[in-house]
Scaffold this motif. Structure first.
Motif, PDB file in Angstrom:
ATOM      1  N   VAL A 165     -10.502  -3.478  -7.256  1.00 13.81           N
ATOM      2  CA  VAL A 165     -10.595  -2.737  -8.518  1.00 13.81           C
ATOM      3  C   VAL A 165     -11.271  -3.591  -9.594  1.00 13.81           C
ATOM      4  N   ALA A 166     -11.015  -4.898  -9.566  1.00 14.72           N
ATOM      5  CA  ALA A 166     -11.602  -5.812 -10.550  1.00 14.72           C
ATOM      6  C   ALA A 166     -13.041  -6.204 -10.202  1.00 14.72           C
ATOM      7  N   ARG A 167     -13.573  -5.601  -9.141  1.00 12.42           N
ATOM      8  CA  ARG A 167     -14.956  -5.829  -8.706  1.00 12.42           C
ATOM      9  C   ARG A 167     -15.230  -7.266  -8.290  1.00 12.42           C
ATOM     10  N   PHE A 168     -14.229  -7.855  -7.649  1.00 17.07           N
ATOM     11  CA  PHE A 168     -14.449  -9.151  -7.023  1.00 17.07           C
ATOM     12  C   PHE A 168     -15.217  -8.903  -5.725  1.00 17.07           C
ATOM     13  N   PRO A 169     -15.940  -9.897  -5.231  1.00 11.75           N
ATOM     14  CA  PRO A 169     -16.668  -9.713  -3.970  1.00 11.75           C
ATOM     15  C   PRO A 169     -15.699  -9.438  -2.821  1.00 11.75           C
ATOM     16  N   ALA A 170     -16.159  -8.664  -1.859  1.00  7.12           N
ATOM     17  CA  ALA A 170     -15.321  -8.353  -0.693  1.00  7.12           C
ATOM     18  C   ALA A 170     -14.988  -9.638   0.053  1.00  7.12           C
ATOM     19  N   PRO A 171     -13.723  -9.787   0.452  1.00  8.45           N
ATOM     20  CA  PRO A 171     -13.331 -10.987   1.196  1.00  8.45           C
ATOM     21  C   PRO A 171     -13.762 -10.889   2.657  1.00  8.45           C
ATOM     22  N   ASP A 172     -13.347 -11.860   3.415  1.00  7.66           N
ATOM     23  CA  ASP A 172     -13.546 -11.908   4.868  1.00  7.66           C
ATOM     24  C   ASP A 172     -13.239 -10.530   5.473  1.00  7.66           C
ATOM     25  N   GLN A 173     -14.053 -10.086   6.418  1.00  9.56           N
ATOM     26  CA  GLN A 173     -13.893  -8.764   7.028  1.00  9.56           C
ATOM     27  C   GLN A 173     -12.497  -8.565   7.622  1.00  9.56           C
ATOM     28  N   ARG A 174     -11.899  -9.631   8.114  1.00  5.48           N
ATOM     29  CA  ARG A 174     -10.540  -9.505   8.661  1.00  5.48           C
ATOM     30  C   ARG A 174      -9.570  -9.020   7.597  1.00  5.48           C
ATOM     31  N   LEU A 175      -9.734  -9.475   6.364  1.00  4.61           N
ATOM     32  CA  LEU A 175      -8.857  -9.028   5.277  1.00  4.61           C
ATOM     33  C   LEU A 175      -9.206  -7.616   4.818  1.00  4.61           C
ATOM     34  N   VAL A 176     -10.481  -7.269   4.863  1.00  2.00           N
ATOM     35  CA  VAL A 176     -10.889  -5.902   4.523  1.00  2.00           C
ATOM     36  C   VAL A 176     -10.224  -4.928   5.497  1.00  2.00           C
ATOM     37  N   ASP A 177     -10.299  -5.235   6.789  1.00  2.00           N
ATOM     38  CA  ASP A 177      -9.690  -4.373   7.810  1.00  2.00           C
ATOM     39  C   ASP A 177      -8.171  -4.337   7.671  1.00  2.00           C
ATOM     40  N   TYR A 178      -7.578  -5.492   7.419  1.00  2.00           N
ATOM     41  CA  TYR A 178      -6.130  -5.595   7.231  1.00  2.00           C
ATOM     42  C   TYR A 178      -5.680  -4.709   6.062  1.00  2.00           C
ATOM     43  N   ALA A 179      -6.373  -4.821   4.920  1.00  2.00           N
ATOM     44  CA  ALA A 179      -6.002  -4.045   3.735  1.00  2.00           C
ATOM     45  C   ALA A 179      -6.142  -2.547   3.997  1.00  2.00           C
ATOM     46  N   LYS A 180      -7.176  -2.167   4.701  1.00  2.00           N
ATOM     47  CA  LYS A 180      -7.368  -0.747   5.027  1.00  2.00           C
ATOM     48  C   LYS A 180      -6.202  -0.231   5.867  1.00  2.00           C
ATOM     49  N   THR A 181      -5.770  -1.009   6.833  1.00  2.00           N
ATOM     50  CA  THR A 181      -4.626  -0.624   7.665  1.00  2.00           C
ATOM     51  C   THR A 181      -3.355  -0.532   6.830  1.00  2.00           C
ATOM     52  N   MET A 182      -3.147  -1.500   5.949  1.00  2.00           N
ATOM     53  CA  MET A 182      -1.935  -1.489   5.117  1.00  2.00           C
ATOM     54  C   MET A 182      -1.923  -0.288   4.176  1.00  2.00           C
ATOM     55  N   ARG A 183      -3.088   0.049   3.620  1.00  2.00           N
ATOM     56  CA  ARG A 183      -3.164   1.197   2.708  1.00  2.00           C
ATOM     57  C   ARG A 183      -2.920   2.523   3.424  1.00  2.00           C
ATOM     58  N   SER A 184      -3.074   2.543   4.731  1.00  2.00           N
ATOM     59  CA  SER A 184      -2.862   3.788   5.476  1.00  2.00           C
ATOM     60  C   SER A 184      -1.383   4.045   5.787  1.00  2.00           C
ATOM     61  N   ARG A 185      -0.520   3.097   5.476  1.00  2.00           N
ATOM     62  CA  ARG A 185       0.904   3.262   5.751  1.00  2.00           C
ATOM     63  C   ARG A 185       1.476   4.406   4.913  1.00  2.00           C
ATOM     64  N   ASP A 186       2.370   5.171   5.506  1.00  2.00           N
ATOM     65  CA  ASP A 186       2.982   6.303   4.796  1.00  2.00           C
ATOM     66  C   ASP A 186       3.676   5.853   3.515  1.00  2.00           C
ATOM     67  N   ALA A 187       4.413   4.750   3.580  1.00  2.00           N
ATOM     68  CA  ALA A 187       5.137   4.265   2.398  1.00  2.00           C
ATOM     69  C   ALA A 187       4.176   3.869   1.291  1.00  2.00           C
ATOM     70  N   PHE A 188       3.033   3.289   1.640  1.00  2.00           N
ATOM     71  CA  PHE A 188       2.021   2.937   0.643  1.00  2.00           C
ATOM     72  C   PHE A 188       1.528   4.211  -0.045  1.00  2.00           C
ATOM     73  N   GLN A 189       1.230   5.222   0.737  1.00  2.00           N
ATOM     74  CA  GLN A 189       0.732   6.476   0.181  1.00  2.00           C
ATOM     75  C   GLN A 189       1.774   7.150  -0.710  1.00  2.00           C
ATOM     76  N   ARG A 190       3.033   7.112  -0.294  1.00  2.00           N
ATOM     77  CA  ARG A 190       4.101   7.679  -1.134  1.00  2.00           C
ATOM     78  C   ARG A 190       4.227   6.900  -2.445  1.00  2.00           C
ATOM     79  N   ALA A 191       4.097   5.592  -2.366  1.00  2.00           N
ATOM     80  CA  ALA A 191       4.201   4.757  -3.571  1.00  2.00           C
ATOM     81  C   ALA A 191       3.094   5.091  -4.558  1.00  2.00           C
ATOM     82  N   LEU A 192       1.894   5.343  -4.062  1.00  2.00           N
ATOM     83  CA  LEU A 192       0.776   5.693  -4.946  1.00  2.00           C
ATOM     84  C   LEU A 192       1.057   6.950  -5.745  1.00  2.00           C
ATOM     85  N   LYS A 193       1.833   7.858  -5.204  1.00  2.00           N
ATOM     86  CA  LYS A 193       2.093   9.145  -5.851  1.00  2.00           C
ATOM     87  C   LYS A 193       3.211   9.080  -6.879  1.00  2.00           C
ATOM     88  N   ARG A 194       3.869   7.935  -6.998  1.00  2.00           N
ATOM     89  CA  ARG A 194       4.983   7.804  -7.960  1.00  2.00           C
ATOM     90  C   ARG A 194       4.483   7.746  -9.376  1.00  2.00           C
TER      91      ARG A 194
END
Length: 194
Positions: A165-194
């Motif tokens: 969000v702060a427009r920092f450069p994308a990190p190592d691809q392993r972290l990009v993939d990791y973050a994408k997986t974490m954001r797909s978690r149901d609890a993460f999605q429910r938290a966003l809607k709070r």
């Protein structure tokens, strides 16, 4: 029931997400830093805070540790080698990512304009990339410590999202993939809607 003071556009998201992962009852008071509601919970005016009965806990990492220990979730047992490694990893994330992102935020919109040094952000972005690469090397499985999700995953994912969000450069691809997986978690999605 717990009450989280501070909303999803702050470090309060970490607490909200953890509570969702644990399946606990809670409510959110989406208050801004230094508001009267926040100062009741934390005289420093900082968010998040967690109301537990008549007490207030402050600091997102302290709150996460309390919740994890109290509910025996998202953590390894205190006094174990795994817990010591988890705590070390959490502190590395806080020191090497969270602190860098916070310094950039301070020089972007938090400090009075006359105290901001916009040029510092370039060096912070480079430090972030270096530190993120070291964390990528520590990934041990689907979660940062292997097969078990811990509070370290919540803080790491929050920092990776904050950097995006702060427009920092994308990190190592392993972290990009990791973050994408974490954001797909149901609890993460429910938290966003709070």
């Amino acid at each position: 029931m717990y009450q989280v003071i501070g909303g999803v556009k702050s470090r309060g998201f970490r607490v909200i997400w953890a509570l969702e992962e644990m399946g606990l009852d809670f409510e959110v008071l989406d208050a801004k830093p230094h508001s009267p509601e926040v100062k009741t919970a934390n005289p420093l005016g900082k968010i998040p805070a967690l109301k537990v009965g008549e007490d207030y806990l402050t600091d997102s990492s302290a709150i996460l540790t309390f919740l994890a220990d109290k509910h025996d979730a998202l953590t390894y047992p205190a006094g174990t080698i795994e817990r010591a490694k988890q705590d070390a990893l959490l502190h590395q994330i806080l020191d090497e990512l969270d602190a860098v992102l916070w310094m950039a935020a301070r020089h972007s919109f938090i400090l009075p304009e006359e105290m901001r040094v916009p040029a510092v952000k370039d060096s912070l972005k480079q430090e972030y990339l270096r530190n993120a690469a070291r964390l990528a090397d520590r990934l041990e499985g689907p979660f940062v410590m292997g097969d078990k999700m811990t509070i370290s995953d919540i803080v790491l994912t929050h920092c990776l999202n904050w950097a995006h969000v702060a427009r920092f450069p994308a990190p190592d691809q392993r972290l990009v993939d990791y973050a994408k997986t974490m954001r797909s978690r149901d609890a993460f999605q429910r938290a966003l809607k709070r």
